[in-house]
Design a protein around this motif. Sequence first.
Motif, PDB file in Angstrom:
ATOM      1  N   ASP A 131     -38.013  55.459  -6.368  1.00 39.21           N
ATOM      2  CA  ASP A 131     -38.907  54.709  -7.240  1.00 39.21           C
ATOM      3  C   ASP A 131     -38.903  55.313  -8.644  1.00 39.21           C
ATOM      4  OD1 ASP A 131     -40.301  57.072  -6.869  1.00 39.21           O
ATOM      5  OD2 ASP A 131     -41.958  56.151  -5.763  1.00 39.21           O
ATOM      6  N   LEU A 132     -39.791  54.823  -9.473  1.00 42.20           N
ATOM      7  CA  LEU A 132     -39.820  55.253 -10.867  1.00 42.20           C
ATOM      8  C   LEU A 132     -40.054  56.757 -10.996  1.00 42.20           C
ATOM      9  CD1 LEU A 132     -39.501  53.745 -13.535  1.00 42.20           C
ATOM     10  CD2 LEU A 132     -41.993  53.589 -13.662  1.00 42.20           C
ATOM     11  N   ALA A 133     -40.989  57.282 -10.219  1.00 38.91           N
ATOM     12  CA  ALA A 133     -41.277  58.718 -10.289  1.00 38.91           C
ATOM     13  C   ALA A 133     -40.055  59.539  -9.893  1.00 38.91           C
ATOM     14  CB  ALA A 133     -42.461  59.056  -9.389  1.00 38.91           C
ATOM     15  N   HIS A 134     -39.348  59.099  -8.858  1.00 44.90           N
ATOM     16  CA  HIS A 134     -38.162  59.828  -8.409  1.00 44.90           C
ATOM     17  C   HIS A 134     -37.058  59.768  -9.457  1.00 44.90           C
ATOM     18  CE1 HIS A 134     -34.348  60.336  -6.089  1.00 44.90           C
ATOM     19  NE2 HIS A 134     -35.043  61.342  -5.595  1.00 44.90           N
ATOM     20  N   MET A 135     -36.863  58.597 -10.050  1.00 47.00           N
ATOM     21  CA  MET A 135     -35.828  58.477 -11.075  1.00 47.00           C
ATOM     22  C   MET A 135     -36.151  59.365 -12.273  1.00 47.00           C
ATOM     23  SD  MET A 135     -34.640  54.453 -11.050  1.00 47.00           S
ATOM     24  CE  MET A 135     -36.277  53.728 -11.136  1.00 47.00           C
ATOM     25  N   ARG A 136     -37.422  59.381 -12.689  1.00 50.40           N
ATOM     26  CA  ARG A 136     -37.820  60.233 -13.804  1.00 50.40           C
ATOM     27  C   ARG A 136     -37.560  61.701 -13.501  1.00 50.40           C
ATOM     28  NH1 ARG A 136     -40.686  58.353 -18.555  1.00 50.40           N
ATOM     29  NH2 ARG A 136     -40.231  60.511 -19.079  1.00 50.40           N
ATOM     30  N   SER A 137     -37.897  62.105 -12.290  1.00 53.32           N
ATOM     31  CA  SER A 137     -37.702  63.516 -11.932  1.00 53.32           C
ATOM     32  C   SER A 137     -36.220  63.885 -11.913  1.00 53.32           C
ATOM     33  CB  SER A 137     -38.348  63.820 -10.579  1.00 53.32           C
ATOM     34  OG  SER A 137     -37.666  63.173  -9.524  1.00 53.32           O
ATOM     35  N   GLU A 138     -35.368  62.959 -11.472  1.00 53.87           N
ATOM     36  CA  GLU A 138     -33.925  63.213 -11.465  1.00 53.87           C
ATOM     37  C   GLU A 138     -33.389  63.383 -12.888  1.00 53.87           C
ATOM     38  OE1 GLU A 138     -31.460  63.015  -8.331  1.00 53.87           O
ATOM     39  OE2 GLU A 138     -33.325  64.180  -8.288  1.00 53.87           O
ATOM     40  N   ILE A 139     -33.880  62.541 -13.794  1.00 53.97           N
ATOM     41  CA  ILE A 139     -33.459  62.660 -15.183  1.00 53.97           C
ATOM     42  C   ILE A 139     -33.964  63.969 -15.789  1.00 53.97           C
ATOM     43  CG2 ILE A 139     -33.724  61.702 -17.505  1.00 53.97           C
ATOM     44  CD1 ILE A 139     -31.913  59.998 -15.865  1.00 53.97           C
ATOM     45  N   ASP A 140     -35.211  64.305 -15.520  1.00 54.59           N
ATOM     46  CA  ASP A 140     -35.807  65.515 -16.098  1.00 54.59           C
ATOM     47  C   ASP A 140     -35.053  66.776 -15.667  1.00 54.59           C
ATOM     48  OD1 ASP A 140     -37.702  64.027 -17.420  1.00 54.59           O
ATOM     49  OD2 ASP A 140     -39.296  64.381 -15.942  1.00 54.59           O
ATOM     50  N   ARG A 141     -34.686  66.845 -14.390  1.00 55.03           N
ATOM     51  CA  ARG A 141     -34.045  68.071 -13.901  1.00 55.03           C
ATOM     52  C   ARG A 141     -32.599  68.208 -14.378  1.00 55.03           C
ATOM     53  NH1 ARG A 141     -30.415  67.879  -9.904  1.00 55.03           N
ATOM     54  NH2 ARG A 141     -30.163  65.933  -8.733  1.00 55.03           N
ATOM     55  N   THR A 142     -31.987  67.115 -14.823  1.00 54.66           N
ATOM     56  CA  THR A 142     -30.591  67.163 -15.258  1.00 54.66           C
ATOM     57  C   THR A 142     -30.438  66.873 -16.754  1.00 54.66           C
ATOM     58  OG1 THR A 142     -30.293  64.819 -14.637  1.00 54.66           O
ATOM     59  CG2 THR A 142     -29.725  66.481 -12.982  1.00 54.66           C
ATOM     60  N   ARG A 143     -31.540  66.899 -17.486  1.00 52.68           N
ATOM     61  CA  ARG A 143     -31.507  66.520 -18.906  1.00 52.68           C
ATOM     62  C   ARG A 143     -30.478  67.338 -19.687  1.00 52.68           C
ATOM     63  NH1 ARG A 143     -34.453  64.078 -22.965  1.00 52.68           N
ATOM     64  NH2 ARG A 143     -35.907  63.215 -21.413  1.00 52.68           N
ATOM     65  N   ASP A 144     -30.471  68.643 -19.519  1.00 52.65           N
ATOM     66  CA  ASP A 144     -29.550  69.478 -20.292  1.00 52.65           C
ATOM     67  C   ASP A 144     -28.100  69.091 -20.028  1.00 52.65           C
ATOM     68  OD1 ASP A 144     -31.618  70.834 -21.457  1.00 52.65           O
ATOM     69  OD2 ASP A 144     -31.457  72.609 -20.162  1.00 52.65           O
ATOM     70  N   ALA A 145     -27.772  68.852 -18.762  1.00 50.40           N
ATOM     71  CA  ALA A 145     -26.396  68.494 -18.402  1.00 50.40           C
ATOM     72  C   ALA A 145     -26.018  67.132 -18.972  1.00 50.40           C
ATOM     73  CB  ALA A 145     -26.235  68.491 -16.880  1.00 50.40           C
ATOM     74  N   ILE A 146     -26.962  66.206 -18.991  1.00 54.29           N
ATOM     75  CA  ILE A 146     -26.681  64.878 -19.544  1.00 54.29           C
ATOM     76  C   ILE A 146     -26.506  64.952 -21.055  1.00 54.29           C
ATOM     77  CG2 ILE A 146     -27.619  62.559 -19.888  1.00 54.29           C
ATOM     78  CD1 ILE A 146     -29.086  62.938 -17.173  1.00 54.29           C
ATOM     79  N   GLU A 147     -27.374  65.712 -21.729  1.00 53.79           N
ATOM     80  CA  GLU A 147     -27.282  65.804 -23.187  1.00 53.79           C
ATOM     81  C   GLU A 147     -26.051  66.592 -23.638  1.00 53.79           C
ATOM     82  OE1 GLU A 147     -31.161  67.210 -24.491  1.00 53.79           O
ATOM     83  OE2 GLU A 147     -31.753  65.111 -24.854  1.00 53.79           O
ATOM     84  N   ALA A 148     -25.433  67.329 -22.723  1.00 59.57           N
ATOM     85  CA  ALA A 148     -24.194  68.036 -23.049  1.00 59.57           C
ATOM     86  C   ALA A 148     -23.014  67.082 -23.207  1.00 59.57           C
ATOM     87  CB  ALA A 148     -23.879  69.077 -21.982  1.00 59.57           C
TER      88      ALA A 148
END
Length: 337
Positions: free
Chosen positions: A56-73
């Motif tokens: 759900d939305l909360a799970h998707m947000r948490s997945e993005i938050d925990r991988t933010r550095d890797a995505i922004e790289a």
Amino acid sequence: MSRLQLSVTTQSLRLAQPFRISGYVFESADVLVVTLDDGVHRGRGEGAGAYYLGDDLAHMRSEIDRTRDAIEAGPTREELRAILPPGGARNAVDAALWEFEAARAGQPVWALAGLASPPPPIVTTFTVSADTPEAMAAMARGYVGAKSLKVKLTGELELDLARVAAIRQVRPDVWLGVDGNQGFARADLDALVAGLVTHNVSLLEQPLARGREAELDGYRSAIPIAGDESLLSLADLADAKGRFDVVNIKLDKCGGLTEGLLMAAEARRLGLGVMVGTMIGTSLATAPGFVLGQIADLVDLDGPTFLAQDHTPSVVYADGTLYAGPEVWGSGMATAA
């Protein structure tokens, strides 16, 4: 790839009317929208997740938050498959990377995906949500110009066959498929398939619950059976042959167009048909599926039609077809945030 700026927003999409399937009624849909920006080029993507997986939305947000550095790289789309698991979060980021890459390359997404020419409109199914036979017949009649309909069933055998009969009576002209949404038992299949054959139904989607796929071993159906919830991502295809005839690829399940294209290629290798489907979402979510739909046998991309209000610009539904123009997503133009 240069370092990117990642932004995430959420939206609650109101449905024009309640949408019922086996075991669930939707009145709204929450989606996550990702934007990736390097100051010159921008990419966007939308993910809805899969409600039956707790994505759900909360799970998707948490997945993005925990991988933010890797995505922004600034990973490649292939590297993203190792950063995020299959699901709505990866779908949104993957779509954003596709559009960003297209803008940076100055080529439309369809060209990056290896299509030889600009994608034309494609025939899509339109979904008849579960209701009384009379109400469903009226809904089917209302899809003027539709060439293909998909009927949501609830696992109530006699009622479901009455629903199909009512729809077929008022729409003898259309291709007709049904979606069991995991609502049936193995003991129901013989009677269900026999009844569907009577009404010239061409596809039976996900009749049994995920986890009960082995019960289809050795079963010979007169109608092709498609796997949806049973075939979430590329890894699930290893056991698909002999149980399913068609793979329903949904980008919110598998984690985006990148994996969807891999699934389509593997399905072809296994001798299985390819279908592309969708969760409820806006035109932004539908456009990547439109690209995959160019190489699919069956297309079920009517998600925006359930919304009270879609994005602008939007995909176009006309004469039973879907068209997602470059103005919707993936034009290949540099779009500074």
